[in-house]
Structure formats: C-alpha cells, structure tokens
Design a protein around this motif. Structure first.
Motif, PDB file in Angstrom:
ATOM      1  N   MET A 135     -97.835   6.920 -16.903  1.00 42.87           N
ATOM      2  CA  MET A 135     -97.103   7.244 -18.018  1.00 42.87           C
ATOM      3  C   MET A 135     -95.758   6.421 -18.116  1.00 42.87           C
ATOM      4  O   MET A 135     -95.329   6.145 -19.252  1.00 42.87           O
ATOM      5  CB  MET A 135     -97.075   8.523 -18.236  1.00 42.87           C
ATOM      6  N   THR A 136     -95.254   6.716 -16.924  1.00 41.00           N
ATOM      7  CA  THR A 136     -93.749   5.938 -16.970  1.00 41.00           C
ATOM      8  C   THR A 136     -93.768   4.452 -17.295  1.00 41.00           C
ATOM      9  O   THR A 136     -93.008   3.777 -17.904  1.00 41.00           O
ATOM     10  CB  THR A 136     -93.174   6.054 -15.565  1.00 41.00           C
ATOM     11  N   VAL A 137     -94.864   3.804 -16.755  1.00 38.77           N
ATOM     12  CA  VAL A 137     -95.345   2.286 -16.751  1.00 38.77           C
ATOM     13  C   VAL A 137     -95.386   1.973 -18.305  1.00 38.77           C
ATOM     14  O   VAL A 137     -94.746   1.259 -19.228  1.00 38.77           O
ATOM     15  CB  VAL A 137     -96.363   1.786 -16.094  1.00 38.77           C
ATOM     16  N   ALA A 138     -96.286   2.839 -19.206  1.00 38.33           N
ATOM     17  CA  ALA A 138     -96.648   2.694 -20.444  1.00 38.33           C
ATOM     18  C   ALA A 138     -95.003   2.943 -21.451  1.00 38.33           C
ATOM     19  O   ALA A 138     -94.929   2.060 -22.300  1.00 38.33           O
ATOM     20  CB  ALA A 138     -97.660   3.662 -20.844  1.00 38.33           C
ATOM     21  N   GLN A 139     -94.518   3.948 -21.039  1.00 38.84           N
ATOM     22  CA  GLN A 139     -93.428   4.262 -21.944  1.00 38.84           C
ATOM     23  C   GLN A 139     -92.218   2.975 -21.514  1.00 38.84           C
ATOM     24  O   GLN A 139     -91.368   2.815 -22.560  1.00 38.84           O
ATOM     25  CB  GLN A 139     -92.554   5.527 -21.455  1.00 38.84           C
ATOM     26  N   GLY A 140     -92.242   2.596 -20.403  1.00 37.95           N
ATOM     27  CA  GLY A 140     -91.456   1.444 -20.208  1.00 37.95           C
ATOM     28  C   GLY A 140     -91.540   0.253 -20.915  1.00 37.95           C
ATOM     29  O   GLY A 140     -90.939  -0.657 -21.513  1.00 37.95           O
ATOM     30  N   ALA A 141     -92.746  -0.195 -20.762  1.00 38.23           N
ATOM     31  CA  ALA A 141     -93.264  -1.297 -21.713  1.00 38.23           C
ATOM     32  C   ALA A 141     -93.038  -1.030 -23.242  1.00 38.23           C
ATOM     33  O   ALA A 141     -92.685  -2.176 -23.887  1.00 38.23           O
ATOM     34  CB  ALA A 141     -94.863  -1.591 -21.436  1.00 38.23           C
ATOM     35  N   ALA A 142     -93.445   0.080 -23.701  1.00 35.86           N
ATOM     36  CA  ALA A 142     -93.356   0.448 -25.161  1.00 35.86           C
ATOM     37  C   ALA A 142     -91.485   0.381 -25.353  1.00 35.86           C
ATOM     38  O   ALA A 142     -91.456  -0.339 -26.464  1.00 35.86           O
ATOM     39  CB  ALA A 142     -93.609   1.856 -25.541  1.00 35.86           C
ATOM     40  N   LYS A 143     -90.925   0.674 -24.447  1.00 36.07           N
ATOM     41  CA  LYS A 143     -89.223   0.562 -24.823  1.00 36.07           C
ATOM     42  C   LYS A 143     -89.021  -0.857 -24.819  1.00 36.07           C
ATOM     43  O   LYS A 143     -87.932  -1.200 -25.732  1.00 36.07           O
ATOM     44  CB  LYS A 143     -88.469   1.344 -23.800  1.00 36.07           C
ATOM     45  N   ARG A 144     -89.387  -1.767 -23.961  1.00 32.28           N
ATOM     46  CA  ARG A 144     -89.069  -3.215 -24.014  1.00 32.28           C
ATOM     47  C   ARG A 144     -89.694  -3.726 -25.256  1.00 32.28           C
ATOM     48  O   ARG A 144     -89.030  -4.444 -25.640  1.00 32.28           O
ATOM     49  CB  ARG A 144     -89.684  -3.679 -22.689  1.00 32.28           C
ATOM     50  N   ALA A 145     -90.889  -3.442 -25.701  1.00 27.06           N
ATOM     51  CA  ALA A 145     -91.272  -3.876 -27.034  1.00 27.06           C
ATOM     52  C   ALA A 145     -90.566  -3.482 -28.207  1.00 27.06           C
ATOM     53  O   ALA A 145     -90.173  -4.256 -28.876  1.00 27.06           O
ATOM     54  CB  ALA A 145     -92.809  -3.438 -27.101  1.00 27.06           C
ATOM     55  N   ALA A 146     -89.793  -2.356 -28.282  1.00 20.80           N
ATOM     56  CA  ALA A 146     -89.149  -1.997 -29.178  1.00 20.80           C
ATOM     57  C   ALA A 146     -87.727  -2.588 -29.340  1.00 20.80           C
ATOM     58  O   ALA A 146     -87.219  -3.054 -30.449  1.00 20.80           O
ATOM     59  CB  ALA A 146     -88.796  -0.318 -29.101  1.00 20.80           C
ATOM     60  N   ALA A 147     -87.151  -2.932 -27.869  1.00 19.44           N
ATOM     61  CA  ALA A 147     -86.185  -3.655 -27.940  1.00 19.44           C
ATOM     62  C   ALA A 147     -86.025  -5.035 -28.236  1.00 19.44           C
ATOM     63  O   ALA A 147     -85.328  -5.645 -29.103  1.00 19.44           O
ATOM     64  CB  ALA A 147     -85.562  -3.499 -26.242  1.00 19.44           C
ATOM     65  N   LEU A 148     -87.317  -5.674 -28.041  1.00 16.21           N
ATOM     66  CA  LEU A 148     -87.750  -6.892 -28.568  1.00 16.21           C
ATOM     67  C   LEU A 148     -87.538  -7.224 -29.983  1.00 16.21           C
ATOM     68  O   LEU A 148     -87.069  -8.041 -30.538  1.00 16.21           O
ATOM     69  CB  LEU A 148     -88.938  -7.516 -27.983  1.00 16.21           C
ATOM     70  N   THR A 149     -88.225  -5.976 -30.503  1.00 15.62           N
ATOM     71  CA  THR A 149     -88.310  -5.941 -32.197  1.00 15.62           C
ATOM     72  C   THR A 149     -87.004  -5.794 -32.720  1.00 15.62           C
ATOM     73  O   THR A 149     -86.724  -6.548 -33.754  1.00 15.62           O
ATOM     74  CB  THR A 149     -89.485  -4.893 -32.641  1.00 15.62           C
ATOM     75  N   HIS A 150     -86.276  -5.127 -32.004  1.00 16.42           N
ATOM     76  CA  HIS A 150     -84.699  -5.132 -32.573  1.00 16.42           C
ATOM     77  C   HIS A 150     -83.846  -6.243 -32.539  1.00 16.42           C
ATOM     78  O   HIS A 150     -83.153  -6.521 -33.544  1.00 16.42           O
ATOM     79  CB  HIS A 150     -84.083  -3.950 -31.999  1.00 16.42           C
TER      80      HIS A 150
END
Length: 692
Positions: A354-369
């Motif tokens: 779960m930690t890995v998935a959440q970290g990847a999702a946050k990096r994807a959000a940062a890339l979109t921003h």
C-alpha cells in the motif's frame, strides 16, 4: 571608365586610393559614371581629374593618361581661359557657360572648339568645398553651323538669342538637378516650392504610369496626382523636405485596382548657390519584393521553430509516457500483490504494498502538476504564506538533493512580508531552481536562497512588467557557469534548454514562469558568463496574518456526524463519487450522487436537505460546476460548495477569489485531506449559523 578606375594605379595620383575617397566624392563619381552625358569631377587641392565614358571623345588622345592627373596639367593649353571659372567653383560659386570658345590641343593638332558647360562646387559633409563637378557638351558643330546660318537668316539668329536668354535664366543648381535626376536608374524627380515637378527621369514616369495609369508632365502639382487618401500624406512628406529635412520613409502608394507597391522614399532639399531652398528631390525605391521575401523568410523561420518545438514535444511525451508507465506499474503491481496476499491471508505484507502504491500515485500527481504549471493551466490554492519559514523548512531537503559538494545558505529578510501563494507550488519552484543551480556548478559552489521586501515604483514596474506596489522576492543565486547575453532572453521559452540532448526538455523555468504569473507576480533572471546566475521570483505582498501550520487529521480522528447532515456529490467519474461517498459514510454523513450538472441542479432545486455540495468543475449536462453552484445559490444562498478539479479552471473559479462559503481542492487528493475539508466546511457553516 568604372573598370579603368578600379584597375588604375593611384599611388602617384593626388586623389589617392578610391578606398580613401570621401563620401561626397564617391557619390558624385557614382552618379557621373552611370550617366550617358559627358561629365568630369576635379577633386582636392590639385583637382585630381575623373571622367566618364561619354567624356572620352572630348579628351581625344589625352585619354587614358588624363585619368587621375591634375586638372591644369590635362588642359594646360586652355588653362588661362578656364582658370577664373575654376576659382569661382572652388570658392563655392556655380558657373554656367554656353558655347565658350577655346583654342584646344588634341589629337595631334590645335583646333577651334566651342563648349557649353557648368562648373558646380561639390561640398564635403561639413559644407566646405572639396572639388568641382562639370556637365558639358561640345557644341563646335552647332556653333559653326549657326555662324553660317546667322549670316543668312536673321530670324534664326533672333530665335537663338531667345533660347540663350531662357537658358541663362536657369540657375546652375537646377541644371545639376536635371543631370542627377536623369542619371538615376530608379524613380527620381525634383519639385519646386509650389510642389510642381521640375524634373523627372524615365523610370519615374514609367513607374507612375504603372501604379496610376497617368503619364506625369513637367509642371504637374505632384501630390495632387495621388488618390485623395494618399495626397495629403505625400504633401506632408514633401513639406518636410522643403523645410530642409533629409529623411527616408516607407509607405504604400498607388491605385489598389492597378498596383499599390510599398516604397522606400527618400527626400532631400534642393538649394540654390546662396543656400536657399528652391525645391527638393524625391527618390523612390520599390521594396515590395524585398518585403515579400522578408515575410517568406519569417514564415520559414516560424516553421523551423515549430518543427523544433514539435520535436521537443515528441521528446517530452516519450519521457512522460516512460515515467507514467513506471508509476502505473508500481501502482497496478502493488494492488495485484495486495489482492494476492489478502487471498493468501498474508495481511502483514499489505501495508508495504500500500505504501508503494501511494508513493507512486503521489509522484504521478506531482508530475501532472508540473505539466499544468508548464502550461500555466494548473489550479492554484493560494494561502497567506510565510516565505521565510517555507525556505528555511526546505533547507535540509535541498541540501540532500544538491549533494555535499554544494553549500546551501538561506538568508531570510527581517520582518519579511507574507505572500498569497500556493505553498506546495512555491516549494516545487524553489526546489527546481536549486536543481538548475546545482547543474550549473559541476565542480561545486554555493547556492544562496534569499528573501527580501521590494517596493516597485513607477520606474521599477516598467522594468519588471508588474503593477506598482509591494512585493516579496524569493531569489536563488549560484556561483556557476552563468549564461551569455543571447541566451538569457530565451530561458523562459517552452522547450528551450541549454542542457545536452536528452538531459532536459526545457520545461523547468517555463513552469516557474507560468506559476509566478498565475500568482500575480513575475520572474526575472540575471546572469553573466563565469559569474553565476540569479533567478528572482516576485510575489504580491499579502496584507494579513499567516496562520500557524497544523497537522492534517486522519479520517478516524474527525468527529462523526450525528445530525443527519447530507452531502450532494456531483462528478461524472464514478470512481471519484464512490471514494467520496465512502469518506462521507465513514464520517456518518448521508450522501446523494449525481453524474452531471443537470441531475445535480434538479436535486439542489428540490426540498431535499443539502448541507454541502461537493462538485467537479468540468461537468456534462449543459453547465459547469461553478454555474450549477451559482444557480443553486439563487434558491439556497447559504449553500456551502467544495469544488474538486484536476485541470485549469482558474478563470471559472475566480482565480483564487471565490465567494464566501466556497472552497477548492485539487485532484488527486489524499482521502484524509478530503475528509478534513468536508468536515471543516460543514462545521464552519454551523458556527456561522450559531453566531447569526
């Protein structure tokens, strides 16, 4: 003669090499060589002698030895006759002689000859006389014939006398203007102080006919020949020349139904021997073809730049696809492993995945921003921010990022003003600038992060392209390689990068530029090769207090609803509606779902209890989320609204100035952040009602 002049050995000539000739001499020689009329120029203290092809016949066997010799040596046998005239010309007085008798030595014998000519002074740029110009024609045959006829026909003698009187009435300057006009290959004419044409060449008549279908005549009022909308413009140009002004203009002239080319027109006054203005020259050059070529060149350059940008877009999209695929692999892989472990009953590994998935999702959000910042289309959530505290808080992160070989210093201004800005975006911009600074210092160095209060007066705002007022500046200075002057104006261009191929897309500074402008500020860069670079972000001062930072509560820490509060969730994405509904249920709220604005507005216009509207901004159904909320407030004026958006609806949302009772949350969002915002808005509504 042009070829002979170029090939001549000028070492022994009083004129010296042509490269040393002054501009007035070069101009006069150029006019002389292009004329079919016999002409010569004598220049300097010894009056070095130059002549054109038409004058060769007059010289006879003195050609070509006369080229470059002193004038008195060329015509020594007639010097006593012409010396007074030469002296007058060199004293600044023009002379004109018609049918002057001379006893001339040429072609091996002496002969009686007659010449009609004018001697005119040629002046240096400072007005002093540097030489003399002569346009002449040998009239021996005519004079001899006239002498024979004079004895026979008295009427012809009277006619010649009348013609002589008419010619003598012309000034020497007007004669020279005729020679100059006729010798030009481009359209040229001369006009007097009444705007009447007094001279024009064939090229002028041909071009005038081409664009107006009218053949000009001596005596025509020149500006009146143009269409009414162009006549006043032309008269204004000519008036300026008649006041003594020398200038060049670019203008379109002509009948649009025939031709209306673009002309480069030059004007200069025409003066008499006393220096009084008696008219002016009008020199025109058709530059339409050149302008068309310039346009084509600009079009080609634009196409090249577009091709370069498209190549950069290709590089960018390839890199983004690679990054997103990596992130999606981390998310989807973690979810699959979580499902497998749960089926196996091995729940101890679920938290790790779960930690890995959440970290990847946050990096994807940062890339979109970052992409939205680059396009200046991100949704900002500005808050009163202590920039000093923000920069100090990032010191350790920046130091770890740039590495131990670079010293990072934070210099905060005393009594630093707060700024109204989106803190995470400012943090991202600051980190990006420090990474750029690191890349500019491959051998190490110092990065200085500095804040300052700036007052922009009238002069400063013109330099920085900002409204007058007070600003907070955040600067990042490095001691790196710096940039040359030709690079600095381009650093904020999308896709422009100074890094090697494959090491940069040119988005970083463009994203920072877009973020600063969206925040009502500006970015400026100062750099010198070998001396380093400073990038300074200006942000408008916020007049108000800055709240202390508080930790975000988790969903389990928030108080549950016990009064049957109801939240309407409007979003066209079922997954988003499901997640928000789950949050609402955890907090004890009742949830109503709608997939478009039309359905949502129908619920809002009913009598159903609605304590909070949570809505996407971009919705199907005929209106966006803001329009739906405004329509609902006509019936429910106290309705609380939380907008959720993943795109750039800043204009729709009021660019950070939403009305009371409205808020915004950017997708993707953490569930605990969403829960806290829902709870705070509903509790805020209760508190407001209590005080009322």
């Amino acid at each position: 003669m042009g070829a002979l002049i170029c090939a001549h050995d000028w070492k022994t000539s009083p004129l010296g090499p042509p490269a040393t000739w002054p501009a007035p001499l070069r101009t006069t020689v150029s006019l002389m060589l292009s004329s079919a009329f016999p002409m010569f120029v004598a220049w300097g203290d010894e009056l070095g002698f130059l002549y054109n092809d038409a004058y060769i016949e007059i010289l006879g066997d003195k050609h070509p030895h006369a080229l470059g010799q002193a004038f008195h040596a060329v015509w020594s046998e007639i010097w006593s006759d012409i010396d007074p005239l030469v002296r007058k010309a060199m004293a600044g007085e023009a002379t004109y002689m018609e049918d002057l008798f001379l006893r001339m030595q040429r072609n091996g014998f002496e002969e009686n000859v007659w010449f009609t000519f004018s001697y005119s002074p040629v002046r240096h740029e400072d007005g002093s006389v540097g030489g003399m110009f002569c346009a002449c024609t040998e009239t021996t045959a005519r004079v001899q014939a006239e002498e024979d006829l004079r004895r026979k026909e008295a009427e012809l003698r009277d006619l010649n006398t009348t013609l002589e009187q008419q010619v003598q009435e012309r000034t020497a300057q007007l004669q020279i203007s005729q020679y100059i006009v006729q010798s030009s290959a481009d359209p040229i004419c001369a006009f007097d102080t009444d705007y009447r044409l007094i001279a024009f060449n064939r090229a002028h008549r041909d071009e005038f006919y081409r664009i107006f279908a009218y053949r000009v005549q001596i005596g025509d009022i020149f500006p009146d020949l143009f269409p009414s909308d162009q006549s006043s413009v032309m008269r204004g140009f000519m008036t300026r020349a008649l006041t003594g002004e020398v200038y060049t203009v670019t203008e379109e002239f002509g009948d649009p139904n025939l031709a209306k080319p673009c002309w480069e027109v030059s004007y200069s006054p025409l003066r008499d021997s006393a220096g009084c203005i008696i008219g002016a020259f009008h020199y025109a050059k058709d530059i339409s073809a050149r302008l068309r070529a310039d346009v084509e060149l600009a079009s080609t350059q634009d196409a090249l730049r577009q091709a370069q940008k498209m190549e950069a877009v290709g590089q960018l999209t390839g890199g983004l696809a690679h990054d997103f695929n990596n992130l999606l692999a981390g998310i989807s892989g973690s979810l699959e492993l979580m499902q497998t472990r749960m089926q196996q009953g091995r729940l101890t590994d679920v938290d790790r995945y779960m930690t890995v998935a959440q970290g990847a999702a946050k990096r994807a959000a940062a890339l979109t921003h970052r992409l939205l910042a680059f396009s200046r289309r991100q949704t900002l959530d500005p808050k009163p921010t202590d920039v000093n505290r923000l920069a100090t808080g990032m010191h350790d992160l920046i130091q770890r990022t740039v590495g131990p070989g670079i010293l990072v210093e934070v210099v905060g201004a005393t009594n630093c003003w707060p700024a109204l800005v989106d803190p995470p975006q400012l943090e991202s911009a600051l980190l990006n600038l420090c990474i750029n600074a690191r890349d500019a210092m491959p051998d190490g160095g110092t990065i200085t992060i500095e804040t300052a209060n700036k007052w922009m007066d009238e002069r400063a705002v013109r330099q920085h392209d900002l409204p007058e007022g007070q600003y907070l500046s955040l600067s990042v200075t490095d001691t790196g390689t710096g940039m040359p002057p030709e690079v600095i104006p381009r650093v904020f261009e999308p896709f422009f990068t100074t890094k090697p191929f494959g090491e940069g897309t040119g988005l970083g500074l463009s994203m920072i530029y877009g973020f600063a402008q969206q925040s009502g500020g500006q970015v400026r860069i100062y750099s010198e090769v070998g001396q380093g670079t400073t990038v300074r972000i200006y942000l408008p001062r916020h007049y108000g207090a800055v709240e202390d930072e508080t930790a975000v509560e988790g969903i389990s820490d928030l108080p549950r609803s016990e009064q049957g509060e109801t939240v309407l969730v409007v979003d066209d994405e079922p997954t988003v509606r499901m997640l928000i509904t789950e949050i609402l249920e955890d907090l004890g709220y009742a949830a109503i779902e709608a997939g478009d604005s039309a359905t949502g507005l129908k619920v809002l216009q009913s009598d159903v209890r609605i304590d909070l509207l949570v809505t996407d901004v971009g919705l199907p159904g005929g209106m966006n989320g803001r329009q739906m909320a405004d329509a609902a407030r006509a019936r429910r004026p106290d309705l609380k609204v939380l907008f959720i958006t993943g795109y750039a609806e800043n204009a729709i949302l009021g660019n950070g100035t939403l009305p009371m009772g409205m808020g915004v949350l950017t997708k993707p969002f953490a569930m605990d952040n969403m829960a806290a915002r829902i709870r705070s808005m509903i509790e805020g509504s209760k508190e407001q009602a209590h005080h009322a």
